[in-house]
Design a protein around this motif. Structure first.
Motif, PDB file in Angstrom:
ATOM      1  N   GLU A 147       5.200   6.108   5.815  1.00 26.55           N
ATOM      2  CA  GLU A 147       4.389   7.327   5.857  1.00 26.55           C
ATOM      3  C   GLU A 147       3.616   7.517   4.556  1.00 26.55           C
ATOM      4  N   LEU A 148       4.328   7.362   3.425  1.00 28.27           N
ATOM      5  CA  LEU A 148       3.659   7.491   2.128  1.00 28.27           C
ATOM      6  C   LEU A 148       2.679   6.344   1.897  1.00 28.27           C
ATOM      7  N   SER A 149       3.028   5.137   2.360  1.00 21.30           N
ATOM      8  CA  SER A 149       2.127   4.002   2.196  1.00 21.30           C
ATOM      9  C   SER A 149       0.826   4.221   2.952  1.00 21.30           C
ATOM     10  N   TYR A 150       0.926   4.777   4.146  1.00 15.05           N
ATOM     11  CA  TYR A 150      -0.284   5.048   4.923  1.00 15.05           C
ATOM     12  C   TYR A 150      -1.127   6.128   4.259  1.00 15.05           C
ATOM     13  N   ARG A 151      -0.459   7.134   3.695  1.00 19.59           N
ATOM     14  CA  ARG A 151      -1.185   8.229   3.059  1.00 19.59           C
ATOM     15  C   ARG A 151      -1.889   7.764   1.786  1.00 19.59           C
ATOM     16  N   TRP A 152      -1.247   6.881   1.019  1.00 23.39           N
ATOM     17  CA  TRP A 152      -1.792   6.464  -0.266  1.00 23.39           C
ATOM     18  C   TRP A 152      -2.524   5.127  -0.214  1.00 23.39           C
ATOM     19  N   GLY A 153      -2.549   4.487   0.940  1.00 25.49           N
ATOM     20  CA  GLY A 153      -3.264   3.220   1.062  1.00 25.49           C
ATOM     21  C   GLY A 153      -2.576   2.067   0.396  1.00 25.49           C
ATOM     22  N   THR A 154      -1.254   2.062   0.396  1.00 27.26           N
ATOM     23  CA  THR A 154      -0.482   0.991  -0.225  1.00 27.26           C
ATOM     24  C   THR A 154       0.575   0.511   0.747  1.00 27.26           C
TER      25      THR A 154
END
Length: 419
Positions: A174-181
């Protein structure tokens, strides 16, 4: 924003000449940034071709570091934003400000605090279950070996660990999708320290940096051989520890001889085994002496792991991996194999050969408490004061350099007015 601390050799004439700056007065009149850009472009012009320049370096920071104009690179902090993030992080009424951390410190720091916040919440459940079982066990007068609830607690912890891992993966993506990582790493770009020759890509036709895969594999094999040689030395330390702690005794040696004839126990060392006898310095039957070898072994293992960690970084850098993921995977694999061996080999010996639950429990408790005490001492008493001192020294040097630059500018303006 990057704060480049000037190197003490920045006024060396030889360094200025190598960078293409031949006039000392010109460097003194210009600002630090102007001198930096002049060094960068002069260095680029000194290269015979564009390909040669791209093969040597591609950034201004690398040129300045190579020519010894700077020796420390650090983020240029904004005090009021850093204080606000710190205040929100220590707040107990709300979760850590992950988005603010990501914007200010980067994705890796934000992922670390997201993981800490997630695990803190999830550990509440097994903590409460363990507390309830402990109270019931105390009321009933049972021990951990006779309590009928122990297997169910183990089954519950197993299911909890599986769910915790799966839910953390969901949170991570979820955080990876939000931050592009992806897992804290940037999707685009190669490792900055990758070295190789410039060539035209057979796929795209564009110029790229290339390093033969066969050379990398050969270096990885050599790194593995070096690690195995070091593990032999660690094995000797572990065998000595087994004798000193009283896990391998003369009785074990006699039992081994009865089974295999005249062959002695391969792990029995009489000189060190005597230290665990009754009345000796590491008496295995004494309440407090039996913990001394555990503490010493934990300290030695911690020192060995720290030294090997430095060596593993150098070996991984020498292997010259092209991507960040490949570099980190190689480093993690080295450290995992090495540290898992020297930290858990005695536990496996007690669990599967001696099959002594009491000694295994004492070993776990002693190693855990000693390891945590060492980490706490390093973090609080050694690392924190040194880190704060470095920050103060860096700020002082940056301030003094800025003041010197202002005085030089004012002096130049007064000279121009007099002229």
């Amino acid at each position: 924003m990057i704060n480049a601390i000037p190197c003490p050799k920045s006024l060396d004439c030889e360094a200025k000449t190598n960078a293409g700056i031949k006039s000392y007065d010109k460097l003194a009149r210009n600002s630090r940034m102007s001198a930096a850009y002049e060094a960068y472009h002069s260095y680029r012009k000194s290269s015979r071709s564009k390909d040669e320049f791209e093969e040597k370096t591609t950034t201004l920071i690398q040129v300045l570091n190579q020519e010894e104009y700077i020796d420390i690179l650090s983020p240029l902090h904004i005090p009021h934003i850093a204080k606000k993030i710190l205040k929100d992080t220590y707040s107990l009424s709300k979760p850590p400000p992950l988005q603010a951390m990501r914007d200010y410190y980067g994705e890796l720091v934000a992922f670390y605090w997201a993981w800490m916040d997630f695990m803190t919440k999830w550990f509440v459940v097994p903590g409460l279950v363990g507390l309830i079982v402990y109270v019931l066990r105390t009321i009933r007068g049972d021990t951990i070996d006779t309590c009928d609830l122990t297997p169910f607690v183990g089954l519950f912890v197993f299911c909890w660990a599986v769910l915790c891992t799966r839910y953390w993966e969901r949170r991570e993506y979820e955080l990876s999708y939000r931050w592009g990582t992806i897992a804290g790493e940037s999707v685009i770009g190669k490792r900055n320290g990758f070295r190789g020759k410039m060539r035209r890509s057979p796929v795209t036709g564009l110029k790229e940096r290339y390093y033969p895969k066969s050379k990398r594999i050969a270096k990885c094999i050599l790194s593995g051989i070096i690690t195995l040689i070091l593990l032999v030395g660690v094995s000797i330390v572990m065998i000595i520890s087994l004798n000193v702690q009283g896990y391998v005794t003369s009785a074990d040696n006699k039992h081994w001889e009865d089974i295999w004839g005249y062959t002695k126990h391969p792990l029995y060392l009489p000189y060190f085994a005597k230290m665990a006898d009754e009345g000796a310095i590491f008496d295995a039957n004494c309440i407090w002496k039996c913990f001394l070898p555990v503490i010493l072994r934990a300290i030695v293992v911690n020192i060995i792991n720290q030294q090997y960690s430095k060596l593993a970084r150098k070996l991984t850098e020498w292997e010259n991996h092209e991507t960040v993921a490949g570099h980190q995977n190689s480093l993690v694999l080295k450290r995992l194999l090495f540290e898992a061996f020297d930290a858990y080999i005695i536990l496996f010996y007690l669990a599967f050969y001696e099959r002594d639950a009491l000694l295994l429990r004492l070993e776990l408790v002693g190693a855990f408490n000693t390891g945590e005490s060492i980490e706490l001492y390093i973090s609080v008493c050694l690392y924190a004061p040194t880190h704060i001192k470095e920050i103060d020294t860096t700020s002082l040097r940056h301030t003094s350099s800025s003041v010197h630059g202002m005085h030089s500018t004012l002096g130049n303006e007064e000279s121009d007015k007099e002229r």
